[in-house]
Write an enzyme that holds these catalytic residues in place. Structure first.
Site, PDB file in Angstrom:
ATOM      1  N   VAL A 271      -8.744  18.775 -34.211  1.00  0.00           N
ATOM      2  CA  VAL A 271     -10.037  18.200 -35.050  1.00  0.00           C
ATOM      3  C   VAL A 271      -9.117  17.675 -35.936  1.00  0.00           C
ATOM      4  O   VAL A 271     -10.685  16.619 -36.579  1.00  0.00           O
ATOM      5  CB  VAL A 271     -10.257  19.758 -35.349  1.00  0.00           C
ATOM      6  CG1 VAL A 271     -11.591  19.606 -36.563  1.00  0.00           C
ATOM      7  CG2 VAL A 271     -10.873  21.158 -35.286  1.00  0.00           C
ATOM      8  N   ALA A 272      -8.224  17.559 -36.795  1.00  0.00           N
ATOM      9  CA  ALA A 272      -7.988  16.114 -37.520  1.00  0.00           C
ATOM     10  C   ALA A 272      -7.788  15.254 -37.088  1.00  0.00           C
ATOM     11  O   ALA A 272      -8.499  14.092 -37.253  1.00  0.00           O
ATOM     12  CB  ALA A 272      -7.166  16.851 -37.961  1.00  0.00           C
ATOM     13  N   GLU A 276     -14.238  12.484 -37.117  1.00  0.00           N
ATOM     14  CA  GLU A 276     -16.519  13.192 -37.862  1.00  0.00           C
ATOM     15  C   GLU A 276     -17.111  12.256 -38.896  1.00  0.00           C
ATOM     16  O   GLU A 276     -18.271  12.385 -38.087  1.00  0.00           O
ATOM     17  CB  GLU A 276     -15.818  13.999 -38.618  1.00  0.00           C
ATOM     18  CG  GLU A 276     -15.138  15.600 -38.253  1.00  0.00           C
ATOM     19  CD  GLU A 276     -13.673  15.194 -38.519  1.00  0.00           C
ATOM     20  OE1 GLU A 276     -13.306  14.376 -38.945  1.00  0.00           O
ATOM     21  OE2 GLU A 276     -12.830  16.324 -38.626  1.00  0.00           O
ATOM     22  N   ASP A 318     -35.282 -21.834 -19.654  1.00  0.00           N
ATOM     23  CA  ASP A 318     -35.392 -22.953 -18.278  1.00  0.00           C
ATOM     24  C   ASP A 318     -35.491 -23.859 -19.767  1.00  0.00           C
ATOM     25  O   ASP A 318     -35.587 -24.842 -18.750  1.00  0.00           O
ATOM     26  CB  ASP A 318     -36.340 -22.741 -17.696  1.00  0.00           C
ATOM     27  CG  ASP A 318     -37.516 -21.763 -17.645  1.00  0.00           C
ATOM     28  OD1 ASP A 318     -37.818 -20.966 -19.298  1.00  0.00           O
ATOM     29  OD2 ASP A 318     -38.353 -21.243 -17.742  1.00  0.00           O
TER      30      ASP A 318
END
Length: 457
Positions: A271-272, A276, A318
């Site tokens: 998780v680290a 997040e 163009d």
């Protein structure tokens, strides 16, 4: 098309409407709000964060004793995902509502002959065989074949990309590509000059504009550069986190560490490694870009579209005329052997003509009286604009800067002066004309007709 100069009868209109349907392009069914909200959680990075939050909740449940910090971390990760989804959903929902309100403000009306009478009704009620009346400034509501044309020019930029107006006539032409037929006008184009009568031969999705609409709707959606980069980073982060967590678990368990404690430690390391705060940072940054675009009167439906626009480094076109503001401005007037500069830019009648001597004023008055364009005052967020030929609009503005008002010059005229009969239950949009037509005397008041005819053309 089995029609006549008097137009279709009421019975024929009903039968053809049942056969061909309304004159409108198919509308995509809007997604329910819950589907739009759920779609915010399907992004790969959002999925990674949701998994990280679930793992953190699992680690909190397995801990003995339980650490409140782990629970707060799980809630924080989940809150980041919800905040990111709320920002994206709020922006897309408000942009969609704004687009719907803007579309509802546009009056989609046309003038048509039915049973020998001239009506103004919603464009969606047109059917093949209807005889429509077109004048300068009108938007063409269906594909039509011209049967009567007086110096008609049409802007086909919506279909061909060409900014120059194309002259049209009611004469037969040789067989060839439909878009090159000079006796046809198409849905989505604008009448720049002249007047005409035309017979509708295609409506709705059967028009050339409808064909382009179907091709665009069938094109697959491509991911923006930011989506591809974030997705690639999310896959790498998830892979690295899983690999390091598994490696730590495999090293600590044989070393005699408790199984549950080792498992919780490995989950914490995984998780680290997940950033997040990145999704929230991206969403806030893109939302700021959307607000800046809104201040420039640009409507952005999706946050990621801002990044896609910002990553554009080369625009291929163009010709330069495609990227201009489509405005013409008179900068000098040559009269009586001298040049008279004109100040001001655009269609706003703000500025002045240097030394507006009588020859200069007469020249601008005659030029304005020969114009068929109409100058429209500002309304809402739109500034001054012209309906009709841009060159004629520039002449009208130059005349206004010299203090000349053609509409009050003894020849009042209005396109809707009692000749258009609105359909029962339909409120006709008010029309306003600042200049008379090219043929002096047409539409003039009886007391002013002699004066109009006496003027030089």
């Amino acid at each position: 098309m089995h029609t006549s100069p008097r137009g279709l009868t009421a019975a024929e209109v009903t039968a053809r409407r049942d056969r061909y349907g309304p004159n409108e392009l198919p509308h995509a069914r809007p997604r329910p709000l819950w589907q739009q909200l759920v779609a915010q959680f399907t992004d790969l990075f959002a999925v990674v964060l949701l998994v990280a939050s679930a793992i953190t909740f699992l680690a909190y449940g397995l801990q003995q004793p339980r650490d409140p910090g782990t629970f707060r971390l799980a809630v924080a990760i989940l809150g980041v995902v919800v905040l990111n989804a709320a920002i994206g959903f709020g922006q897309e929902y408000s942009a969609e509502r704004t687009a719907q309100s803007l579309q509802a403000m546009v009056p989609h009306t046309c003038r048509v002959l039915r049973d020998g009478e001239r009506w103004e009704l919603p464009a969606r009620e047109l059917v093949p065989g209807d005889v429509v009346v077109l004048e300068a400034g009108d938007a063409v509501s269906a594909d039509c074949r011209l049967v009567e044309a007086h110096e008609v020019s049409v802007n086909n930029a919506a279909l061909t990309g060409e900014s120059d107006a194309v002259g049209c006539s009611g004469d037969p032409v040789r067989a060839g590509p439909l878009l090159e037929a000079r006796n046809c006008v198409f849905m989505g184009t604008d009448v720049v000059a002249g007047s005409a009568k035309a017979v509708v031969f295609a409506t709705g999705a059967a028009t050339e504009f409808g064909r382009i609409f179907r091709l665009a709707a069938a094109a697959p959606r491509q991911k923006t550069p930011l989506q591809r980069q974030v997705g690639s980073m999310a896959r790498r982060v998830a892979g690295v986190a899983l690999a390091i967590g598994a490696a730590l678990f495999a090293v600590r368990v044989p070393a005699g560490q408790p199984f549950v404690e080792t498992f919780v430690f490995a989950l914490g390391v995984m998780v680290a490694l997940v950033p997040e705060g990145l999704p929230a940072t991206l969403s806030v940054s893109l939302a700021i870009g959307v607000r800046r675009m809104a201040r420039q009167h640009a409507l952005v439906k999706k946050l990621l579209a801002v990044e896609a626009l910002g990553s554009t480094t080369v625009v291929c076109t163009d010709k330069t005329g495609t990227l201009t503001q489509a405005e013409m401005t008179v900068t000098q007037v040559w009269a009586d052997g001298a040049s008279h500069p004109v100040s001001g830019v655009g269609y706003a009648p703000v500025g002045e003509v240097t030394d507006p001597a009588p020859p200069v004023r007469e020249l601008l008055r005659v030029a304005a009286l020969c114009c068929n364009a109409r100058l429209v005052p500002p309304s809402g967020r739109e500034g001054w604009r012209v309906l009709g030929d841009t060159t004629e609009g520039a002449l009208l503005v130059a005349a206004g800067k010299a203090g000349i008002d053609p509409a009050a010059d003894g020849c009042p005229w209005s396109r809707s002066s009692g000749r258009v009969r609105p359909r029962a239950g339909h409120r006709a949009a008010p029309r306003r004309s600042l200049v008379p037509p090219r043929r002096h005397g047409e539409g003039c008041a009886p007391q002013g007709r002699r004066r109009c005819r006496a003027r030089p053309s």
